[in-house]
Motif scaffolding. Structure first.
Motif, PDB file in Angstrom:
ATOM      1  N   UNK A  85     -34.311  64.857 -46.026  1.00 13.36           N
ATOM      2  CA  UNK A  85     -34.775  65.567 -44.833  1.00 13.36           C
ATOM      3  C   UNK A  85     -34.162  66.968 -44.813  1.00 13.36           C
ATOM      4  N   UNK A  86     -35.028  67.953 -44.708  1.00 15.48           N
ATOM      5  CA  UNK A  86     -34.533  69.322 -44.733  1.00 15.48           C
ATOM      6  C   UNK A  86     -33.728  69.640 -43.486  1.00 15.48           C
ATOM      7  N   UNK A  87     -32.771  70.535 -43.652  1.00 17.71           N
ATOM      8  CA  UNK A  87     -31.994  71.072 -42.541  1.00 17.71           C
ATOM      9  C   UNK A  87     -32.917  71.981 -41.706  1.00 17.71           C
ATOM     10  N   UNK A  88     -32.716  72.028 -40.385  1.00 17.84           N
ATOM     11  CA  UNK A  88     -33.578  72.891 -39.559  1.00 17.84           C
ATOM     12  C   UNK A  88     -33.653  74.330 -40.073  1.00 17.84           C
ATOM     13  N   UNK A  89     -32.549  74.812 -40.619  1.00 15.18           N
ATOM     14  CA  UNK A  89     -32.578  76.176 -41.162  1.00 15.18           C
ATOM     15  C   UNK A  89     -33.544  76.267 -42.339  1.00 15.18           C
ATOM     16  N   UNK A  90     -33.522  75.265 -43.186  1.00 13.75           N
ATOM     17  CA  UNK A  90     -34.421  75.278 -44.343  1.00 13.75           C
ATOM     18  C   UNK A  90     -35.872  75.278 -43.890  1.00 13.75           C
ATOM     19  N   UNK A  91     -36.150  74.443 -42.892  1.00 11.20           N
ATOM     20  CA  UNK A  91     -37.520  74.387 -42.369  1.00 11.20           C
ATOM     21  C   UNK A  91     -37.916  75.729 -41.783  1.00 11.20           C
ATOM     22  N   UNK A  92     -37.000  76.291 -41.017  1.00  7.75           N
ATOM     23  CA  UNK A  92     -37.308  77.561 -40.370  1.00  7.75           C
ATOM     24  C   UNK A  92     -37.507  78.664 -41.417  1.00  7.75           C
ATOM     25  N   UNK A  93     -36.696  78.654 -42.453  1.00  6.74           N
ATOM     26  CA  UNK A  93     -36.853  79.641 -43.531  1.00  6.74           C
ATOM     27  C   UNK A  93     -38.238  79.494 -44.174  1.00  6.74           C
ATOM     28  N   UNK A  94     -38.663  78.250 -44.361  1.00 10.06           N
ATOM     29  CA  UNK A  94     -39.987  78.015 -44.947  1.00 10.06           C
ATOM     30  C   UNK A  94     -41.086  78.527 -44.026  1.00 10.06           C
TER      31      UNK A  94
END
Lengths: 330, 940
Positions: free
Chosen positions: B133-142
């Protein structure tokens, strides 16, 4: 990278012993704190140590403590911790502000106060492997080369500028430096720590072999004292000071009782300007006086071909900062 | 001492070997000889590098590891713990790509020794995703499309994570401060900040409110189904999780490490190279130099500014080899070593003795043109074109002298632009591996097919014996087109050593060893009538090419004005600086700085608002003669003027603000090439209903993989989820044009559409494939524009600056870019392209320069610190407006984009500074010192 051994120091005295031992064995030793500057020099082969004496294993040398009104700051305190320390921010804002302007969070998280004060020059000749005075050679390439970031005061034979932001702040605070070496410990005034190239062209300070800067002692703040560090950068962040001013004023009922003005980025050492300071004593600070102080501070500047702009720039910084500090409600 | 003697002995045999093989490397002979050498050295003790056992907590697991004391933390993580998500961009703590958390705090892992980490906790990008599960930061960066090339992303993520841990709801300014130590050369700073703010506010999963404002030009631009939707990149997950494999992340069994020895002199003849001491070192496996590696590096040299090919190779007199003698710039490769590890290779370089006959040198193109100047080539210092002629590049229409005679006013001026470096975040690293007579190269290139062809031509082997793989690449900006000398050197070393070789350039080598944007000196003479109508434009220019003519040396700009009489004469001049070459809009940002500053000044002297002057004089037909396929330059300017509030921001009297801090506004516009041309694509449909789109793209950071997927989905009328893009491998992809010249979407995109049409015909005829059946459609279109019309992409930039006239500080307060880039394929990545180019332009305007020492000919600023690449704190918000159009060409009406955003930016900033301070800054970069000098009259 060149091979070397890393040895951990237990305390300052042990660090000195390790350095001495290495040198007795015919090896080149170097102390490391945060290591950012040191590793860069080693990678460039400007410095070729056989032994790195690791100071990061020393406990307690990164603390801020008070005794008899004075404040002791361990040399291994990180710039980040120094900038965030409440006591430093309150009583020695000039130092906290200077620490905050250094490089980037990554460097401030590990770079130490002692390392910042003792870092080698960032002259582009020195950093690009030219055999200059600072690298043990016998010329300064900036004199006839590119010198827009070089010294307008105190130059010769080398025209580097001192790279530290915290150093002018410490001189402005009239700090004392605690030096630990083979013959024990000694305290010297910050201003005496830094030396001009005419005395020792290859070094920026008085530290002898096997000696280290273990900490600084800050005198008790006097009432009405306010200070600030104004740094001019070559982009909005992450450069050394093009020029800077560390200014501490003691103001009582709108009258300036004492003043310390120390310039960065203009000389091979933090450059104190006593004549300019004297103009402030016993005076109310007006825009005219601030301008006069700035003029006096830069009197005698001796620019090279491409750094004449530093003269008006530094005048502006001194004038604005003195005025801004004086107008601050204490 | 005894050991030294043994070495000497070995050195003699090696020396004899080198001499006996003569100049040409004969691989078949070389390999056994070197192997014999190797087995001999294996007996002698390796130099003892002190090692220490440490305990380390890495990404949640405790490890006991024995490390060499000299290993950096980055080295330990990447090479020994296989955590290659952490990147090395500079190895000097000057870029931030290597940022990891040490005890929760961001650290440059390149500037920490592994041995210092004893007992500490280290977190890398690989630790962010938990249980898949991606970290919220990773999702937001995407979601914010923060990574372009992705090379800086891991570092940005780690700094952002540390920030959110202590400040869960940061403001944009707090994010900028916390991420300042992480450079992004794609300059997608706005997006990194927005993504971090959004993640911090707990807005995980929130879609972007607006990526840019977009408006259709004219009435009819029908909405498409997939193309035009803001789309997360198909490889975004890899880019934010450290899983994207860049060339430097490739590790092969038995792989050696290579390093290059470079000339310290800007011009010298090599009398003798004694590599015996180096070769005798234990662990050294192969050494090459001009004595045993004689390959011509075609693309690096004398192509006269056109793509290198067999024809040119036969003709050219002035050849550039992988190793040259004489060496012609400080940084010219002299020798290279392959050894068991990088430290040994580096140490070996120090033991190669080179006897140089130092020659005089020249750095300045005007100096090089003077009689009696140092001759860098026997044919003189004006670069030869591909017919071996030393001619300036000329352009003429009408008669300028007639125009000057009849003009009411004639103005003359001189502008200069600095040598600036591409400075893409990924330094050059390639891995060469031979399997029999087949070479596989993992190498950063924006054109795998061109790179393959070039390597084969240079090494004189068949093209199908070369496989080029580039799955991810850390930025191009013109610096990684075609092949590189590093490819040839690595391949030769690998052949000699009989083992795979990874050749790494340091950041400094990448600066001085490759190329930067050519510096220019531009003399303009402009004749204008009383009403502001242009009569004549004359340009005489000098471009500093370095000692090899890698690219053209042109200066773009004059063509965007309609004027009856123009004459331009530009000399591409050899100098002993690092080679000049293409960099994002090769000839335009510097040419535009000159012409657009000049015209802004003419408008000022004619007492005209520059916008009025531009609307009167800007191009309406290409070269004043030929229609454009669509034309919207006037519309770009009008909409920009309105949205920017030009009339309020622009000062009718420049420098008129009271007080030392003054504001002003400037603008610049462009019409930029947007041609069509040949490319290839293959689409396959398998029995599971999956489409496989094979295209020879790498994706330099602009999002080509995703764009190709979107185009295929649209053309096939299937969802993007059914599309699988196959990229970055010449064994798996057809030829596609290189990702240079902003042409991938137009050309390869058109090929994808053609292939999709073919596939749909096949489906209609044969039905959907079943089981193991596969339908294959390929296309190789070579469209042309009808009626001789010209395609162009248009844009206008508007900048509001504040200048502190006493400190020389310039701050960009507002920046608006209006572009017609045809139809926008993916607004998310398209906006990032405009933002990035404009931000880079600000850097070129204000700070950047690869400066040289006049006495030694050495570069003084060869790195991120010295070159002053912009940081988070320097990057203003870039507002983007797209005026979408479809002229019937390109994929769904797409036009060029990536380069165009940098073209007008530099001049727009310069013009804004003029408007603020009332002094025309004629030399780049417009530094503090230059502003102070201009205003205070101080010397220098």
């Amino acid at each position: 990278m060149k091979t070397f051994a890393s040895v951990n120091a237990r305390d300052a005295k042990h660090a000195v012993t390790l350095s001495q031992q290495a040198r007795r064995d015919g090896k080149v030793a170097a102390f490391n704190g945060g290591g950012s500057d040191l590793l860069g020099l080693v990678k460039e082969r400007t410095l070729s140590p056989d032994v790195l004496v690791n100071l990061r294993t020393i406990k307690g040398l990164d603390e801020v403590s008070s005794s008899r009104g004075m404040v002791n700051v361990g040399g291994l305190i990180t710039l980040d911790a120094l900038g965030r320390n409440q006591q430093i921010r309150r009583d020695y804002a000039v130092l906290a502000e200077a620490a905050e302007t250094v490089a980037t969070p990554q460097i401030r998280n590990f770079g130490t106060l002692a390392g910042n004060v003792c870092q080698r020059p960032w002259c582009w000749y020195f950093r690009n492997g030219f055999p200059c005075y600072k690298a043990g050679g016998n010329q300064c390439f900036s004199v006839t080369g590119e010198n827009q970031f070089h010294a307008i005061f105190g130059g010769g034979p080398s025209f580097i500028v001192h790279p530290s932001d915290t150093a002018p702040a410490l001189v402005a605070l009239e700090a004392n430096f605690r030096i630990v070496g083979p013959s024990g410990e000694r305290m010297i005034p910050a201003a005496d720590f830094f030396v001009l190239p005419q005395r020792t062209p290859a070094r920026e300070n008085i530290l002898a072999d096997d000696e280290m800067l273990a900490g600084v002692q800050l005198p008790a703040p006097r009432p009405g004292t306010r200070g600030t560090y104004h740094k001019v950068l070559d982009r909005e962040a992450w450069t050394h000071a093009v020029v800077s001013a560390a200014i501490v004023l003691e103001i009582e009922k709108d009258v300036c009782r004492s003043a310390r003005i120390v310039l960065g980025g203009v000389a091979p050492i933090p450059w104190r300007v006593p004549a300019a300071e004297r103009l402030l004593i016993g005076q109310r600070v007006t825009p005219e006086l601030a301008a006069q102080v700035a003029e006096t501070a830069l009197a005698g500047a001796n620019p090279l071909r491409n750094n004449g702009y530093k003269v008006p720039l530094t005048k502006t910084i001194v004038r604005r900062t003195v005025l801004e500090l004086a107008n601050r409600t204490a | 001492m005894k050991k030294t003697e043994t070495r000497k002995k070995k050195h003699t045999s090696r020396r004899e070997f080198l001499e006996s093989t003569g100049a040409v490397l004969v691989a078949a002979t070389a390999v056994p000889a070197i192997q014999a050498q190797t087995s001999e050295t294996q007996g002698s003790p390796a130099p003892a590098a002190p090692r220490t056992a440490i305990r380390l907590h890495v990404n949640g697991s405790n490890q006991r590891i024995e490390v060499e004391d000299r290993w950096t933390l980055a080295e330990l993580l990447r090479d020994h713990l296989k955590l290659t998500g952490t990147k090395i961009g500079c190895d000097r703590g000057e870029c931030g790509a290597c940022t990891v958390l040490v005890d929760g705090k961001p650290a440059y892992s390149c500037s920490q020794l592994a041995v210092w980490m004893d007992g500490r906790s280290v977190e890398t990008v690989e630790s962010l995703a938990q249980g898949g599960k991606l970290h919220p930061l990773q999702k937001s960066f995407m979601e914010h499309d923060a990574p372009q090339c992705g090379f800086c992303t891991s570092g940005q993520l780690m700094s952002a994570r540390a920030l959110l841990a202590r400040n869960p709801h940061p403001t944009a300014q707090e994010v900028q401060a916390a991420l300042t130590g992480n450079l992004c050369r794609c300059s997608n700073y706005n997006r990194y900040v927005a993504a971090t703010v959004a993640a911090g506010a707990g807005n995980e999963g929130r879609s972007l409110q607006s990526v840019s404002r977009s408006a259709a030009l004219g009435a009819s631009l029908p909405t498409l189904k997939t193309v035009g939707q803001p789309t997360t990149r198909i490889d975004a997950r890899e880019r934010v999780s450290g899983k994207a494999t860049y060339s430097g992340d490739v590790q092969l069994p038995g792989m050696l490490y290579a390093r290059v020895l470079r000339s310290p002199h800007p011009h010298a003849r090599i009398r003798k190279i004694d590599a015996s001491q180096a070769l005798a070192m234990p662990g050294v496996k192969a050494i090459v130099s001009h004595e045993n590696c004689k390959f011509v590096w075609g693309a690096g040299g004398v192509a006269g500014g056109v793509q290198y090919n067999d024809q040119i190779k036969k003709i050219t007199k002035q050849r550039r080899y992988a190793f040259n003698n004489p060496v012609r710039f400080a940084g010219d490769p002299v020798a290279a070593v392959a050894a068991v590890d990088r430290h040994t290779a580096e140490e070996a370089l120090r033991r190669i003795e080179v006897d140089y006959e130092v020659l005089p040198f020249v750095l300045d193109p005007e100096e090089a043109m003077k009689p009696g100047a140092v001759q860098i080539w026997p044919e003189g210092n004006v670069s030869l074109d591909n017919q071996n002629e030393a001619k300036p590049m000329t352009q003429q229409r009408g008669k300028v002298e007639d125009g000057f005679r009849t003009a009411d006013h004639v103005f003359e001026d001189r502008y200069t632009t600095a040598f600036v470096h591409n400075a893409q975040m990924e330094p050059r690293t390639c891995v060469a591996m031979w399997e029999g007579d087949k070479l596989t190269m993992y190498t950063p290139t924006g054109g795998i097919a061109n790179c393959q062809n070039d390597i084969a031509r240079d090494l004189e082997i068949p093209t199908d014996k070369v496989r080029v793989i580039c799955q991810y690449m850390g930025g191009n900006f013109g610096n990684k087109n075609q092949n590189q000398d590093s490819d040839l050197i690595a391949a030769t070393l690998a052949k000699q050593a009989g083992a795979p070789v990874k050749l790494e350039f340091s950041r400094k080598e990448d600066f001085i060893g490759m190329h930067g944007r050519w510096p220019t000196i531009q003399y303009y003479k402009v004749g204008v009538n009383r009403d502001g109508t242009l009569q004549s434009i004359q340009l005489r220019g000098y471009s500093g090419m370095g000692p090899y003519r890698k690219n053209s040396g042109r200066m773009g700009g004059i063509e965007i004005y309609q004027c009856p009489n123009i004459e331009s004469v530009i000399y591409p001049v050899y100098t002993n600086k690092t080679v000049s070459g293409n960099f994002r809009g090769p000839e335009f940002p510097q040419g535009f700085f000159g012409i657009q500053s000049m015209m802004d000044d003419v408008a000022y002297k004619m007492n005209m608002d520059p916008v009025d002057f531009v609307l009167k004089n800007m191009t309406r037909k290409a070269n004043d003669q030929v229609d454009y396929t669509n034309y919207s330059l006037d519309e770009c300017i009008r909409r920009g003027v309105e949205a920017f509030d030009w009339k309020t921001r622009w000062r009718p009297k420049p420098g008129s603000d009271p007080g030392p801090i003054k504001r002003g506004a400037g603008m610049s516009f462009m019409a930029f090439r947007s041609g069509v041309g040949r490319s290839n694509a293959i689409i396959q449909l398998d029995g599971n209903g999956q489409y496989w789109v094979r295209v020879g793209v790498t994706d330099v950071g602009a999002g080509a993989k995703t764009t190709m997927g979107l185009i295929a989905a649209e053309a096939l009328d299937v969802p993007l989820s059914q599309i699988n893009v196959v990229w970055g491998d010449t064994d798996r992809c057809p030829y596609s044009v290189g990702e240079s010249g902003s042409r991938t979407t137009i050309m390869t995109g058109t090929a994808v559409i053609e292939a999709a049409r073919d596939l749909k015909r096949q489906i209609a005829a044969k039905g959907m494939p079943k089981g193991s059946d596969v339908l294959t459609a390929s296309a190789n279109p070579n469209p042309t524009v009808e009626g001789g019309k010209v395609r162009a992409t248009y844009g206008a930039h508007f900048v509001d600056v504040e200048v502190d006239t006493e400190t020389g500080r310039v701050r960009v307060l507002k920046y608006l870019a209006v572009h017609d880039c045809g139809r926008i394929m993916n607004p998310l990545s398209a906006t990032g392209q405009i933002k990035g180019g404009a931000t880079m332009g600000i850097g070129m305007a204000l700070h950047e320069e690869l400066l040289y020492d006049p006495r030694s000919g050495q570069a003084l600023t060869p790195g991120y610190y010295g070159h002053r690449v912009l940081t988070h704190r320097d990057a203003p918000e870039i507002e983007v407006i797209f005026l979408e159009s479809d002229d019937g060409y390109g994929a769904f009406g797409s036009k060029s984009m990536g380069e165009s955003s940098k073209v007008p930016a530099v001049a727009a900033v310069g013009n804004a500074i003029f408007n603020a301070i009332g002094r025309r800054m004629k030399d780049l970069p417009i530094t503090r010192s230059r502003i102070i000098v201009a205003l205070s009259g101080e010397r220098a």
